[in-house]
Design a protein around this motif. Structure first.
Motif, mmCIF file in Angstrom:
data_model
loop_
_atom_site.group_PDB
_atom_site.id
_atom_site.type_symbol
_atom_site.label_atom_id
_atom_site.label_comp_id
_atom_site.label_asym_id
_atom_site.label_seq_id
_atom_site.Cartn_x
_atom_site.Cartn_y
_atom_site.Cartn_z
ATOM 1 N N THR A 117 -6.505 16.377 2.944
ATOM 2 C CA THR A 117 -7.530 15.474 2.394
ATOM 3 C C THR A 117 -7.276 14.049 2.842
ATOM 4 O OG1 THR A 117 -6.217 15.124 0.409
ATOM 5 C CG2 THR A 117 -7.865 16.901 0.344
ATOM 6 N N GLN A 118 -8.339 13.232 2.781
ATOM 7 C CA GLN A 118 -8.215 11.836 3.200
ATOM 8 C C GLN A 118 -7.214 11.098 2.315
ATOM 9 O OE1 GLN A 118 -12.094 10.041 3.326
ATOM 10 N NE2 GLN A 118 -12.774 11.346 5.038
ATOM 11 N N TYR A 119 -7.168 11.454 1.054
ATOM 12 C CA TYR A 119 -6.236 10.825 0.113
ATOM 13 C C TYR A 119 -4.789 11.025 0.586
ATOM 14 C CZ TYR A 119 -3.421 10.273 -4.112
ATOM 15 O OH TYR A 119 -2.455 9.904 -5.014
ATOM 16 N N ALA A 120 -4.426 12.280 0.968
ATOM 17 C CA ALA A 120 -3.062 12.586 1.394
ATOM 18 C C ALA A 120 -2.765 11.906 2.732
ATOM 19 C CB ALA A 120 -2.872 14.088 1.499
ATOM 20 N N THR A 121 -3.729 11.871 3.631
ATOM 21 C CA THR A 121 -3.532 11.231 4.929
ATOM 22 C C THR A 121 -3.283 9.739 4.768
ATOM 23 O OG1 THR A 121 -5.059 12.856 5.874
ATOM 24 C CG2 THR A 121 -4.533 10.967 7.229
ATOM 25 N N ARG A 122 -4.054 9.065 3.908
ATOM 26 C CA ARG A 122 -3.860 7.623 3.684
ATOM 27 C C ARG A 122 -2.493 7.343 3.071
ATOM 28 N NH1 ARG A 122 -9.110 7.225 1.004
ATOM 29 N NH2 ARG A 122 -10.592 7.362 2.687
ATOM 30 N N LYS A 123 -2.084 8.203 2.128
ATOM 31 C CA LYS A 123 -0.774 8.027 1.509
ATOM 32 C C LYS A 123 0.343 8.133 2.558
ATOM 33 C CE LYS A 123 -0.896 8.044 -3.117
ATOM 34 N NZ LYS A 123 -0.142 7.142 -3.935
ATOM 35 N N LEU A 124 0.225 9.102 3.479
ATOM 36 C CA LEU A 124 1.244 9.274 4.523
ATOM 37 C C LEU A 124 1.275 8.082 5.472
ATOM 38 C CD1 LEU A 124 0.951 13.041 5.480
ATOM 39 C CD2 LEU A 124 2.859 11.922 4.348
ATOM 40 N N LYS A 125 0.104 7.593 5.876
ATOM 41 C CA LYS A 125 0.044 6.441 6.778
ATOM 42 C C LYS A 125 0.634 5.204 6.134
ATOM 43 C CE LYS A 125 -3.840 7.692 9.714
ATOM 44 N NZ LYS A 125 -5.202 7.373 10.111
ATOM 45 N N ALA A 126 0.420 5.058 4.853
ATOM 46 C CA ALA A 126 0.951 3.894 4.142
ATOM 47 C C ALA A 126 2.447 4.035 3.882
ATOM 48 C CB ALA A 126 0.210 3.697 2.822
ATOM 49 N N GLY A 127 2.971 5.256 4.011
ATOM 50 C CA GLY A 127 4.377 5.483 3.758
ATOM 51 C C GLY A 127 4.692 5.707 2.302
ATOM 52 N N ASP A 128 3.678 5.974 1.491
ATOM 53 C CA ASP A 128 3.862 6.215 0.069
ATOM 54 C C ASP A 128 4.196 7.680 -0.169
ATOM 55 O OD1 ASP A 128 3.269 3.608 -0.388
ATOM 56 O OD2 ASP A 128 1.131 3.971 -0.799
ATOM 57 N N TYR A 129 4.682 7.935 -1.383
ATOM 58 C CA TYR A 129 4.999 9.295 -1.793
ATOM 59 C C TYR A 129 3.708 10.089 -1.920
ATOM 60 C CZ TYR A 129 6.333 13.187 -4.746
ATOM 61 O OH TYR A 129 6.523 14.432 -5.269
ATOM 62 N N CYS A 130 3.728 11.339 -1.381
ATOM 63 C CA CYS A 130 2.571 12.236 -1.469
ATOM 64 C C CYS A 130 3.088 13.598 -1.894
ATOM 65 C CB CYS A 130 1.869 12.314 -0.121
ATOM 66 S SG CYS A 130 0.363 13.273 -0.146
ATOM 67 N N ASN A 137 -0.830 26.066 1.610
ATOM 68 C CA ASN A 137 -2.039 26.813 2.004
ATOM 69 C C ASN A 137 -3.186 26.559 1.035
ATOM 70 O OD1 ASN A 137 -0.821 27.894 4.230
ATOM 71 N ND2 ASN A 137 -0.228 29.802 3.219
ATOM 72 N N ARG A 138 -2.880 26.554 -0.246
ATOM 73 C CA ARG A 138 -3.916 26.342 -1.257
ATOM 74 C C ARG A 138 -4.475 24.921 -1.174
ATOM 75 N NH1 ARG A 138 -3.146 28.474 -7.114
ATOM 76 N NH2 ARG A 138 -4.944 29.777 -6.741
ATOM 77 N N GLY A 139 -3.617 23.931 -0.960
ATOM 78 C CA GLY A 139 -4.064 22.543 -0.855
ATOM 79 C C GLY A 139 -4.905 22.315 0.395
ATOM 80 N N LEU A 140 -4.513 22.932 1.516
ATOM 81 C CA LEU A 140 -5.300 22.801 2.751
ATOM 82 C C LEU A 140 -6.642 23.527 2.621
ATOM 83 C CD1 LEU A 140 -2.491 23.215 5.416
ATOM 84 C CD2 LEU A 140 -3.680 21.113 4.802
ATOM 85 N N GLU A 141 -6.662 24.642 1.893
ATOM 86 C CA GLU A 141 -7.919 25.352 1.663
ATOM 87 C C GLU A 141 -8.857 24.501 0.817
ATOM 88 O OE1 GLU A 141 -10.591 28.249 2.293
ATOM 89 O OE2 GLU A 141 -8.567 28.320 3.112
ATOM 90 N N ASP A 142 -8.323 23.831 -0.204
ATOM 91 C CA ASP A 142 -9.140 22.926 -1.025
ATOM 92 C C ASP A 142 -9.692 21.786 -0.186
ATOM 93 O OD1 ASP A 142 -8.647 24.507 -3.202
ATOM 94 O OD2 ASP A 142 -7.023 23.233 -4.005
ATOM 95 N N ALA A 143 -8.855 21.254 0.735
ATOM 96 C CA ALA A 143 -9.302 20.161 1.598
ATOM 97 C C ALA A 143 -10.415 20.631 2.525
ATOM 98 C CB ALA A 143 -8.133 19.629 2.412
ATOM 99 N N LYS A 144 -10.308 21.875 3.020
ATOM 100 C CA LYS A 144 -11.337 22.428 3.903
ATOM 101 C C LYS A 144 -12.660 22.555 3.156
ATOM 102 C CE LYS A 144 -12.225 26.600 6.560
ATOM 103 N NZ LYS A 144 -11.719 27.922 6.897
ATOM 104 N N VAL A 145 -12.610 23.045 1.947
ATOM 105 C CA VAL A 145 -13.830 23.208 1.139
ATOM 106 C C VAL A 145 -14.425 21.845 0.823
ATOM 107 C CG1 VAL A 145 -14.694 23.966 -1.100
ATOM 108 C CG2 VAL A 145 -13.154 25.431 0.206
ATOM 109 N N SER A 146 -13.597 20.885 0.477
ATOM 110 C CA SER A 146 -14.122 19.556 0.130
ATOM 111 C C SER A 146 -14.691 18.844 1.359
ATOM 112 C CB SER A 146 -13.031 18.704 -0.530
ATOM 113 O OG SER A 146 -12.043 18.379 0.421
ATOM 114 N N ASN A 147 -14.199 19.124 2.547
ATOM 115 C CA ASN A 147 -14.753 18.530 3.775
ATOM 116 C C ASN A 147 -16.141 19.059 4.083
ATOM 117 O OD1 ASN A 147 -12.999 16.623 4.691
ATOM 118 N ND2 ASN A 147 -11.856 18.016 6.033
#
Length: 157
Positions: A117-130, A137-147
């Motif tokens: 998800t965009q939320y997790a990607t932004r957190k990683l780029k900022a260097g924050d805890y995610c 697998n379940r989190g990536l599936e949720d991200a796919k559905v939300s996209n």
């Protein structure tokens, strides 16, 4: 050209060679002397033809030997060049392994790339805890559905 070694001396006493004998008879020879003279002339010319043929065969053999020697010399000259080329290629392969890596011929993936998800990607780029949940697998599936779900007010190009 016929082989002079296999040629047979013609019989100059026959009617077929009468014209040649007659020229010698006109010069003062008998028929028998004219036939022997013609046979001797044929033998001399045949011996000369044999010698000429033998000389030509020797020359041909000499040329074949010379060509064989030249081919051997050329192959000896090419051998170091080929070994040097092989050595250079081996050294180049050692230096540039990625350049000579074998290509894998596989199928092009038909599934769309799954990104978090965009939320997790932004957190990683900022260097924050995610949380790790976003990358399971379940989190990536949720991200796919939300996209795939778009807001009705969203402008899509």
């Amino acid at each position: 050209m016929e082989d002079p070694n296999e040629a047979e001396r013609p019989d100059y006493t026959t009617e077929e060679h009468q014209a040649a004998r007659q020229q010698l008879v006109d010069e003062g020879l008998t028929n028998e002397q004219a036939a022997r003279s013609l046979a001797a002339l044929w033998t001399l010319s045949n011996n000369a033809a044999k010698e000429h043929m033998r000389q030509r065969e020797e020359d041909d053999e000499e040329q074949r030997q010379q060509l064989l020697i030249e081919e051997q010399d050329i192959s000896k000259l090419k051998q170091p060049v080929q070994s040097c080329t092989a050595l250079c290629t081996r050294e180049d392969r050692k230096k540039n392994k990625k350049k000579y890596a074998p290509l894998v011929r596989g199928k092009v993936p038909s599934d769309p790339t799954i990104i978090p998800t965009q939320y997790a990607t932004r957190k990683l780029k900022a260097g924050d805890y995610c949380e790790l949940h976003y990358f399971t697998n379940r989190g990536l599936e949720d991200a796919k559905v939300s996209n795939l779900i778009a807001e009705p007010d969203t402008l899509v190009m």
